[in-house]
Design a protein around this motif. Sequence first.
Motif, short mmCIF file in Angstrom:
data_model
loop_
_atom_site.label_atom_id
_atom_site.label_comp_id
_atom_site.label_asym_id
_atom_site.label_seq_id
_atom_site.Cartn_x
_atom_site.Cartn_y
_atom_site.Cartn_z
N TYR A 384 44.28 36.38 28.13
CA TYR A 384 44.09 35.44 29.22
C TYR A 384 44.84 35.89 30.47
CZ TYR A 384 42.33 32.57 25.42
OH TYR A 384 41.61 32.11 24.34
N SER A 385 46.02 36.49 30.29
CA SER A 385 46.77 37.00 31.43
C SER A 385 45.95 38.06 32.16
CB SER A 385 48.10 37.59 30.97
OG SER A 385 48.79 36.73 30.10
N TYR A 386 45.39 39.01 31.41
CA TYR A 386 44.59 40.06 32.03
C TYR A 386 43.31 39.50 32.65
CZ TYR A 386 47.45 43.94 30.32
OH TYR A 386 48.47 44.83 30.11
N THR A 387 42.69 38.52 31.98
CA THR A 387 41.46 37.94 32.52
C THR A 387 41.72 37.28 33.87
OG1 THR A 387 40.61 37.54 30.28
CG2 THR A 387 39.63 36.27 32.07
N ILE A 388 42.84 36.58 33.99
CA ILE A 388 43.19 35.94 35.26
C ILE A 388 43.36 36.98 36.36
CG2 ILE A 388 44.97 34.60 36.45
CD1 ILE A 388 45.47 33.19 33.73
N MET A 389 44.05 38.06 36.05
CA MET A 389 44.30 39.09 37.06
C MET A 389 43.02 39.86 37.40
SD MET A 389 47.30 38.56 37.98
CE MET A 389 47.36 39.93 39.14
N ILE A 390 42.17 40.09 36.43
CA ILE A 390 40.89 40.76 36.71
C ILE A 390 40.05 39.91 37.66
CG2 ILE A 390 38.68 41.40 35.66
CD1 ILE A 390 40.25 42.34 33.19
N ARG A 391 40.00 38.61 37.40
CA ARG A 391 39.25 37.72 38.29
C ARG A 391 39.87 37.70 39.68
NH1 ARG A 391 39.40 33.41 35.36
NH2 ARG A 391 41.24 32.48 36.32
N THR A 392 41.20 37.74 39.75
CA THR A 392 41.89 37.73 41.04
C THR A 392 41.56 38.99 41.83
OG1 THR A 392 43.69 36.46 40.04
CG2 THR A 392 44.15 37.56 42.14
N MET A 393 41.61 40.15 41.18
CA MET A 393 41.28 41.40 41.87
C MET A 393 39.84 41.40 42.36
SD MET A 393 44.05 43.22 41.94
CE MET A 393 44.93 41.66 42.14
N GLY A 394 38.95 40.84 41.56
CA GLY A 394 37.56 40.76 41.98
C GLY A 394 37.36 39.85 43.17
N ARG A 395 38.16 38.78 43.23
CA ARG A 395 38.01 37.83 44.33
C ARG A 395 38.39 38.45 45.66
NH1 ARG A 395 41.06 33.86 42.43
NH2 ARG A 395 39.31 32.78 41.44
N ILE A 396 39.36 39.36 45.66
CA ILE A 396 39.79 39.98 46.92
C ILE A 396 39.13 41.34 47.14
CG2 ILE A 396 42.00 38.78 46.87
CD1 ILE A 396 43.31 41.30 45.84
N GLY A 397 38.15 41.67 46.28
CA GLY A 397 37.38 42.89 46.50
C GLY A 397 37.99 44.16 45.96
N LYS A 398 39.04 44.07 45.16
CA LYS A 398 39.65 45.27 44.58
C LYS A 398 39.03 45.53 43.20
CE LYS A 398 44.07 44.80 47.02
NZ LYS A 398 45.55 44.75 46.88
N TYR A 399 37.82 46.05 43.24
CA TYR A 399 37.05 46.22 42.01
C TYR A 399 37.63 47.33 41.13
CZ TYR A 399 33.97 43.64 45.12
OH TYR A 399 33.46 42.72 46.01
N ASP A 400 38.10 48.40 41.73
CA ASP A 400 38.68 49.49 40.95
C ASP A 400 39.95 49.04 40.23
OD1 ASP A 400 36.68 51.23 41.72
OD2 ASP A 400 37.77 51.91 43.51
N GLU A 401 40.77 48.19 40.92
CA GLU A 401 41.97 47.66 40.27
C GLU A 401 41.60 46.78 39.08
OE1 GLU A 401 41.49 47.99 43.35
OE2 GLU A 401 43.27 48.71 44.40
N ALA A 402 40.50 46.04 39.22
CA ALA A 402 40.05 45.19 38.11
C ALA A 402 39.65 46.05 36.92
CB ALA A 402 38.87 44.33 38.56
N VAL A 403 38.95 47.14 37.18
CA VAL A 403 38.58 48.05 36.08
C VAL A 403 39.83 48.68 35.48
CG1 VAL A 403 37.31 50.15 35.50
CG2 VAL A 403 36.31 48.49 37.10
N GLY A 404 40.82 49.01 36.32
CA GLY A 404 42.06 49.56 35.81
C GLY A 404 42.80 48.59 34.90
N LEU A 405 42.80 47.32 35.25
CA LEU A 405 43.42 46.31 34.39
C LEU A 405 42.69 46.21 33.05
CD1 LEU A 405 44.15 43.47 36.98
CD2 LEU A 405 45.85 44.75 35.67
N PHE A 406 41.37 46.33 33.11
CA PHE A 406 40.59 46.31 31.87
C PHE A 406 40.96 47.48 30.97
CE2 PHE A 406 36.73 47.84 29.67
CZ PHE A 406 36.54 46.77 28.81
N ASN A 407 41.09 48.66 31.55
CA ASN A 407 41.47 49.83 30.77
C ASN A 407 42.89 49.69 30.22
OD1 ASN A 407 38.98 51.06 31.25
ND2 ASN A 407 39.70 52.00 33.16
N GLU A 408 43.79 49.14 31.03
CA GLU A 408 45.16 48.93 30.57
C GLU A 408 45.20 47.95 29.39
OE1 GLU A 408 49.25 46.84 32.25
OE2 GLU A 408 47.86 47.76 33.68
N MET A 409 44.38 46.95 29.46
CA MET A 409 44.33 45.97 28.38
C MET A 409 43.84 46.62 27.08
SD MET A 409 41.95 42.62 28.06
CE MET A 409 40.61 43.73 27.69
N ILE A 410 42.85 47.50 27.20
CA ILE A 410 42.36 48.21 26.02
C ILE A 410 43.47 49.10 25.46
CG2 ILE A 410 40.65 49.85 25.19
CD1 ILE A 410 39.55 47.08 25.94
#
Length: 763
Positions: A384-410
């Motif tokens: 849930y922590s990562y999901t919140i931050m992924i959504r936050t990065m997407g909201r401000i247009g930082k799509y690559d950072e969102a993908v990076g958080l996804f990879n970090e979570m994996i």
Amino acid sequence: MAQELDLELGLAPYDPWVLKKNLTESDLSHSGFVILPKQDFEKIIPQMERGLVENLGNGVEVKVHIVEEGHESDDYTLSLIKCSGRYMLRGGWYNMVKAKERTRFLLRRKMKLLRRRFFNSVNTITKPNRRQYATKYVAKVTSSSPSGRSLSAEVSLPNPLPADVRGYPLPRRHLICRATNLIIGATILSDAFSDLSDYLSSLSLSLTPDEASEILKSLNSPLLAVEFFKFVPSLCPNSQNDPFLYNRIILILSRSNLSDRFDRVRSILDSMVKSNVHGNISTVNILIGFFGDTEDLQMCLRLVKKWGLKMNSFTYKCLLQAYLRSRDSSKAFDVYCEIRRGGHKLDIFAYNMLLDALAKDEKIDQACQVFEDMKKRHCRRDEYSYTIMIRTMGRIGKYDEAVGLFNEMITEGLTLNVVGYNTLMQVLAKGKMVDKAIQVFSRMVETGCRPNEYTYSLVLNLLVAEGQLVRLDGIVEISKRYMTQGIYSYLVRTLSKLGHVSEAHRLFCDMWSFPVKGERDSYMSMLESLCGAGKTVEAIEMLSKIHEKGVVTDTMMYNTVFSALGKLKQISHIHDLFEKMKKDGPSPDIFTYNILISSFGRVGEVDEAINIFEELERSDCKPDIISYNSLINCLGKNGDVDEAHVRFKEMQEKGLNPDVVTYSTLMECFGKTERVEMAYSLFEEMLVKGCQPNIVTYNILLDCLEKSGRTAEAVDLYTKMKQQGLTPDSITYTVLERLQSGSHGKSRIRRKNPITGWVVSPL
């Protein structure tokens, strides 16, 4: 050898009751008990004390006084018990028999069961039927007067209250249950409290604060709990200074639905202040969670200082959540900073609440700081922590950072659930990253996470927006094992609404081969798509085969196809389908008949339209305003204006009030036949009956007046239209141009009526 035994079971100082029993060999054997005569014993039970009777099942300790022939004997302690429906004396009976070697030669014995109640002396025994009292302690008679009018007793001290290993007294569960039942079962609350007080007084007992707290907890009504809380000091003198008892009643009120619960809690706090009772930190925690971010919350913080308390981690967590629930992330972050300075810890739930609140308020820097602090403070971030931050990065247009958080979570060994994957897919869709979205979707399926309708909607909308709808077949193929009837139905409905009929039909064919019962909505969507695309043959074929998938064809499906056939003027198909409908079902409804009348009128088949109308009158359905409007339009546009006027009068006679469509249709029919006076009289009748004309009505009448050269009346009518607040449209201005030019031309502007679908001049 049978001997007779007299048993005196008495509750001193009352006259004893005498029971007689012939002793048997078994009574004097090694069995260790003697069975009392049940029938005689139960006759005296109603006169015995209540507490004694209630405890017979567990055994009641009694004193047995043996009176032998010619001299007194010793006292013995036995147990009077009820077992398997029998009453017996045991627990020492055999020892008594053994001690008396002359037992079998005794003809008469008397035993007295002395009541177990503490007393110093009882004087002047008057009436044998006086009220009996509950018993608690065992008393031994030490002396008595020769007349038997008074006696004294030596009382054994009661056992101390049971305690746990730490020395704290344990609540007496039987006492709690008894008190709770008395309160809940009473019809009048004051009587219940009085009975409870008498019950405790008869046992010479008082409640402990813990027991009073357990009774409060057991009551199933907050109002009962409040009333009992007020009564507790009379039963438990020590309760007034016990903070845990106050905690209990405040907690009960905080969880209730009472409209005045806040005022009640404030009243309890005032009583604590007046009584100089100091609460503990648990009191503050409960109050913070109850009041939330209100003025009372500051009062809670003042109580911490007043009572000399120290806030712990849980108190800070309650304070943090109170601000978050009130949508005040700024104060919540201030509390978080205070937690950091004090070295307190938060759990993952509190961290995630704070993260979510900061992210929603677009306080990105603070959210990132909290996210990093979680790692530094050894709080393992979860999905849930990562999901919140992924959504936050997407909201401000930082799509690559969102993908990076996804990879970090994996990398951290975490696995997203369907909500997390949908959040990431939403971010990628916003960034128009089609390839990455399909990769994430593939990983979602590979990890065993089942996509839902929202997942497919994200992918579908992304593919449509980017013009890559051809890749939808690949999406369906890789998630084949998760495709359900509902998913197919959703995709078909969505594609149909978006206008992609071919793709919807292809998926529909796949759905048709699905080996389960179909879903009505998906078939209805497909029918609408086929009809909208003019594929009426396919729609009719589909309508005839829907039952094979367990879906019952209904009237709405038939009406959809009828409407499409009517617009395309495919009358032969309408005839065949209507006959099939009447034969196989379902029964036509009023909408079916109205569509058919309109369809036949559109192609000029007036007789067929009249036949359908007459069939409607014979059916369970009765003609409505739309039915008459359709028939009037059919008759008037095909030259039979008089019959149309007759139908107009007929509908009024049947209690149906013509609407603006009825008047406008008939006025145009009269206008086409140059019967302007009839049209104008209908307009005036319309106004008298309170039916407000619309812009279409004014355009029709303006056209009639302009054609007949009545320019002045047309100008006056235009003025009325403006006074009514109607805005002229293009047709109005066209008529006005002809009025100015004085051409009185015969040319018409023709457009399809949005209601009937027929050509109406000058609509």
